[in-house]
Motif scaffolding. Structure first.
Motif, PDB file in Angstrom:
ATOM      1  N   ARG A  15      10.755  -8.356  19.805  1.00  0.00           N
ATOM      2  CA  ARG A  15      10.990  -9.587  19.060  1.00  0.00           C
ATOM      3  C   ARG A  15      12.226  -9.449  18.168  1.00  0.00           C
ATOM      4  N   LEU A  16      12.427  -8.252  17.618  1.00  0.00           N
ATOM      5  CA  LEU A  16      13.611  -8.011  16.798  1.00  0.00           C
ATOM      6  C   LEU A  16      14.882  -8.222  17.624  1.00  0.00           C
ATOM      7  N   ARG A  17      14.941  -7.632  18.795  1.00  0.00           N
ATOM      8  CA  ARG A  17      16.153  -7.736  19.629  1.00  0.00           C
ATOM      9  C   ARG A  17      16.369  -9.173  20.110  1.00  0.00           C
ATOM     10  N   ARG A  18      15.295  -9.900  20.246  1.00  0.00           N
ATOM     11  CA  ARG A  18      15.407 -11.290  20.693  1.00  0.00           C
ATOM     12  C   ARG A  18      15.890 -12.215  19.567  1.00  0.00           C
ATOM     13  N   ASP A  19      15.390 -11.998  18.347  1.00  0.00           N
ATOM     14  CA  ASP A  19      15.567 -12.977  17.272  1.00  0.00           C
ATOM     15  C   ASP A  19      16.618 -12.591  16.237  1.00  0.00           C
ATOM     16  N   PHE A  20      16.981 -11.325  16.165  1.00  0.00           N
ATOM     17  CA  PHE A  20      17.888 -10.862  15.105  1.00  0.00           C
ATOM     18  C   PHE A  20      19.332 -11.067  15.545  1.00  0.00           C
ATOM     19  N   GLY A  21      20.119 -11.812  14.748  1.00  0.00           N
ATOM     20  CA  GLY A  21      21.490 -12.109  15.137  1.00  0.00           C
ATOM     21  C   GLY A  21      22.526 -11.180  14.559  1.00  0.00           C
ATOM     22  N   GLY A  22      22.113 -10.229  13.743  1.00  0.00           N
ATOM     23  CA  GLY A  22      23.053  -9.288  13.157  1.00  0.00           C
ATOM     24  C   GLY A  22      23.153  -8.007  13.967  1.00  0.00           C
ATOM     25  N   ASP A  23      23.620  -6.951  13.303  1.00  0.00           N
ATOM     26  CA  ASP A  23      23.797  -5.658  13.962  1.00  0.00           C
ATOM     27  C   ASP A  23      22.523  -4.827  13.852  1.00  0.00           C
ATOM     28  N   SER A  43      21.518  11.069   1.810  1.00  0.00           N
ATOM     29  CA  SER A  43      21.555  11.047   3.267  1.00  0.00           C
ATOM     30  C   SER A  43      20.181  10.645   3.781  1.00  0.00           C
ATOM     31  N   GLY A  44      20.164  10.012   4.938  1.00  0.00           N
ATOM     32  CA  GLY A  44      18.903   9.617   5.529  1.00  0.00           C
ATOM     33  C   GLY A  44      18.980   9.628   7.037  1.00  0.00           C
ATOM     34  N   SER A  45      17.835   9.397   7.662  1.00  0.00           N
ATOM     35  CA  SER A  45      17.786   9.309   9.123  1.00  0.00           C
ATOM     36  C   SER A  45      16.827   8.191   9.525  1.00  0.00           C
ATOM     37  N   PRO A  46      17.146   6.946   9.136  1.00  0.00           N
ATOM     38  CA  PRO A  46      16.260   5.832   9.478  1.00  0.00           C
ATOM     39  C   PRO A  46      16.209   5.570  10.971  1.00  0.00           C
ATOM     40  N   ALA A  47      15.125   4.969  11.403  1.00  0.00           N
ATOM     41  CA  ALA A  47      15.003   4.604  12.811  1.00  0.00           C
ATOM     42  C   ALA A  47      15.866   3.396  13.151  1.00  0.00           C
ATOM     43  N   TYR A  48      16.024   2.501  12.171  1.00  0.00           N
ATOM     44  CA  TYR A  48      16.839   1.303  12.374  1.00  0.00           C
ATOM     45  C   TYR A  48      17.620   1.009  11.098  1.00  0.00           C
ATOM     46  N   VAL A  49      18.885   0.659  11.254  1.00  0.00           N
ATOM     47  CA  VAL A  49      19.652   0.033  10.186  1.00  0.00           C
ATOM     48  C   VAL A  49      19.987  -1.367  10.664  1.00  0.00           C
ATOM     49  N   LEU A  50      19.511  -2.355   9.933  1.00  0.00           N
ATOM     50  CA  LEU A  50      19.727  -3.755  10.300  1.00  0.00           C
ATOM     51  C   LEU A  50      20.744  -4.365   9.344  1.00  0.00           C
ATOM     52  N   VAL A 104      20.667 -15.577   6.361  1.00  0.00           N
ATOM     53  CA  VAL A 104      19.358 -15.505   5.715  1.00  0.00           C
ATOM     54  C   VAL A 104      18.264 -15.436   6.769  1.00  0.00           C
ATOM     55  N   GLY A 105      18.446 -16.180   7.861  1.00  0.00           N
ATOM     56  CA  GLY A 105      17.464 -16.118   8.932  1.00  0.00           C
ATOM     57  C   GLY A 105      17.290 -14.710   9.479  1.00  0.00           C
ATOM     58  N   ASP A 106      18.400 -13.979   9.592  1.00  0.00           N
ATOM     59  CA  ASP A 106      18.308 -12.579  10.033  1.00  0.00           C
ATOM     60  C   ASP A 106      17.509 -11.738   9.046  1.00  0.00           C
ATOM     61  N   VAL A 107      17.700 -11.981   7.758  1.00  0.00           N
ATOM     62  CA  VAL A 107      16.933 -11.241   6.750  1.00  0.00           C
ATOM     63  C   VAL A 107      15.446 -11.507   6.936  1.00  0.00           C
ATOM     64  N   GLN A 108      15.100 -12.759   7.181  1.00  0.00           N
ATOM     65  CA  GLN A 108      13.693 -13.100   7.397  1.00  0.00           C
ATOM     66  C   GLN A 108      13.137 -12.382   8.628  1.00  0.00           C
ATOM     67  N   VAL A 109      13.919 -12.357   9.699  1.00  0.00           N
ATOM     68  CA  VAL A 109      13.486 -11.640  10.903  1.00  0.00           C
ATOM     69  C   VAL A 109      13.306 -10.156  10.598  1.00  0.00           C
ATOM     70  N   GLY A 110      14.259  -9.570   9.858  1.00  0.00           N
ATOM     71  CA  GLY A 110      14.178  -8.153   9.528  1.00  0.00           C
ATOM     72  C   GLY A 110      12.968  -7.825   8.679  1.00  0.00           C
ATOM     73  N   VAL A 111      12.657  -8.682   7.723  1.00  0.00           N
ATOM     74  CA  VAL A 111      11.490  -8.440   6.869  1.00  0.00           C
ATOM     75  C   VAL A 111      10.205  -8.534   7.675  1.00  0.00           C
ATOM     76  N   PHE A 140       9.874  -7.971  10.836  1.00  0.00           N
ATOM     77  CA  PHE A 140       9.824  -6.774  11.681  1.00  0.00           C
ATOM     78  C   PHE A 140       9.338  -5.577  10.878  1.00  0.00           C
ATOM     79  N   ALA A 141       9.871  -5.414   9.668  1.00  0.00           N
ATOM     80  CA  ALA A 141       9.448  -4.282   8.838  1.00  0.00           C
ATOM     81  C   ALA A 141       7.956  -4.352   8.543  1.00  0.00           C
ATOM     82  N   ALA A 142       7.463  -5.554   8.234  1.00  0.00           N
ATOM     83  CA  ALA A 142       6.051  -5.697   7.914  1.00  0.00           C
ATOM     84  C   ALA A 142       5.178  -5.364   9.126  1.00  0.00           C
ATOM     85  N   SER A 143       5.624  -5.759  10.320  1.00  0.00           N
ATOM     86  CA  SER A 143       4.813  -5.513  11.517  1.00  0.00           C
ATOM     87  C   SER A 143       4.949  -4.091  12.036  1.00  0.00           C
ATOM     88  N   ALA A 144       6.075  -3.428  11.760  1.00  0.00           N
ATOM     89  CA  ALA A 144       6.310  -2.083  12.299  1.00  0.00           C
ATOM     90  C   ALA A 144       5.571  -1.009  11.514  1.00  0.00           C
TER      91      ALA A 144
END
Length: 446
Positions: A7-15, A34-41, A46-53, A55-59
């Protein structure tokens, strides 16, 4: 049924930046960590932020939110989680010329803001570093070069747009969702992602800004005299005192007083600044009329492997003399941390203590101790620093969240007095009951 990642890859319009990607190495780290996150979005809207949030809540992964990335504890990255990097949401727009109302994207930096406002003859008091994010600084305070005249950065916020933990976009102001508006002005990133702020800017001229230096041997009298000067100085004058700068000689480093006078009248500036010049043996004075934007310095990221042990506290009037005496003695000893003392008061103290979640309104000074170096060096200094802070403890209170390298329960208790914390916890329970926004000086839902 699609997975959260699908769903993230489908709906997220950013990087979407993942391990192994071309930008991952730089995207995975913040300024001090330094970090090693699984995803940097990197949302583009604003719509992308909503999608990212959502995704974070569901992941079910740790979520970090990055504005400028200057958090000393490294809140802007993590290991194995998700980073929402707001660096593409940087618009600065003057939306009401008469009211000086400015809309600023949640990923903008203060250097971008100063540059955008300068052609309009406007400014916002905002700290001292160009690359610091508007969001991180504002949500927990904002002690800038005009703080005594115009208050904290957060005191000049009149509205904001917040994406909350359920992915909703909420508008906040004194009239609209006022309790959340109260909470984001001091409560940090605990309640959502601020995608845009509305600030009231102020008209500005060039300002008198620069460094006045005295010998280290005169630190005691200079610091005490400096504090006395600020009590009667016009609020157009804000100043910071530095001592034991490790890059300038440590205990032998000059006492540096940085001054900013909000105005371009040389007679008024001299009247305000000359009492500081007379505090001791003047060895340097480069105060000059400069554009306000030039008071903000270019931040230089530390090299990899350098850690920072930073701690702060507030000082009220009755304890100023004792604290400055202790800091003078500490600064003269080998192994001293770098010490910076900032003037507050003025406009900050005229805001009621309960008007925002920033509560240390009656402090006259805020000071910071910092030790930096490779981890073994920093760890070796810890017992000395703990002894220094035990000496200071009877005379200081609270902590300034923007200058803390840790995020312990004790830190949170120092930032937020009990009554403030309880009120924040009630807001947290309403807007983030599962504590999605936990990678911060955390307010737990109660």
């Amino acid at each position: 049924m699609s997975s959260p990642a699908e769903r993230l890859r489908r709906d997220f319009g950013g990087d979407i930046i993942e391990p192994g990607g071309a930008e991952y190495e730089s995207a995975s780290r913040s300024v001090f960590a330094s970090g090693s996150p699984a995803y940097v979005l990197r949302p583009k809207s604003v719509g992308d932020v909503q999608v990212g949030v959502r995704f974070a809540a569901s992941a079910g992964l740790v979520l970090s939110v990055r504005g400028g990335g200057h958090s000393f504890p490294g809140f802007g990255t993590n290991d194995g989680g998700i980073v929402i990097d707001l660096s593409k949401l940087t618009s600065v727009e003057l939306i009401d010329k008469e009211r000086h109302l400015v809309r600023i994207g949640g990923g903008a930096t203060w250097g971008q803001v100063a540059a955008a406002l300068a052609p309009h003859g406007l400014a916002i008091s905002s700290g001292d570093n160009k690359s610091v994010g508007v969001g991180g600084l504002t949500l927990t305070g904002g002690i800038g070069w005009k703080v005594r005249k115009y208050g904290l950065a957060l005191d000049n916020v009149v509205a904001a747009e917040v994406v909350t933990a359920n992915g909703a976009l909420v508008h906040v102001s004194a009239e609209e969702n006022p309790e959340l508006f109260w909470a984001i002005r001091g409560g940090g990133g605990n309640f959502g992602i601020v995608t845009a702020f509305q600030f009231v800017a102020h008209p500005t001229t060039d300002v008198f800004y620069g460094r006045i230096a005295f010998p280290a041997s005169e630190a005691g009298s200079v610091l005490q005299g400096w504090a006395d000067c600020l009590r009667t100085a016009p609020e157009a004058l804000t100043a910071t005192a530095n001592l034991a700068n490790p890059l300038a000689g440590g205990p032998e480093a000059p006492v540096e007083i940085y001054v900013a006078f909000d105005g371009d009248d040389p007679a008024l500036a001299a009247h305000a600044i000359d009492p500081i010049r007379r505090l001791g043996t003047l060895i340097d004075d480069d105060v000059a009329l400069r554009p306000y934007a030039d008071t903000l310095v270019d931040g230089v990221p530390p090299p990899p492997g350098i850690e920072f042990l930073t701690r702060s506290a507030f000082v009220e009037k009755e304890s100023v003399s004792e604290v400055l005496q202790i800091l003078t003695e500490v600064g003269a000893a080998e192994g001293s941390p770098f010490i910076a003392v900032r003037s507050v008061g003025g406009a900050v103290s005229r805001v009621p203590d309960d008007a925002t979640a920033y509560t240390h309104r009656q402090a006259e000074l805020m000071f910071v101790t910092t030790t930096a170096g490779p981890e073994p060096v920093v760890e070796a200094t810890r017992p000395v620093l703990e002894a220094i802070w035990r000496r200071l403890a009877p005379h200081v209170n609270g902590a300034y969240a923007n200058f803390l390298a840790t995020a312990t329960d004790e830190d949170v208790a120092a930032i937020y007095p009990t009554e403030t914390y309880q009120r924040l916890a009630a807001v947290k329970r309403q807007y983030d009951p599962a504590n999605l926004f936990a990678h911060n000086h955390n307010i737990r839902p109660q």
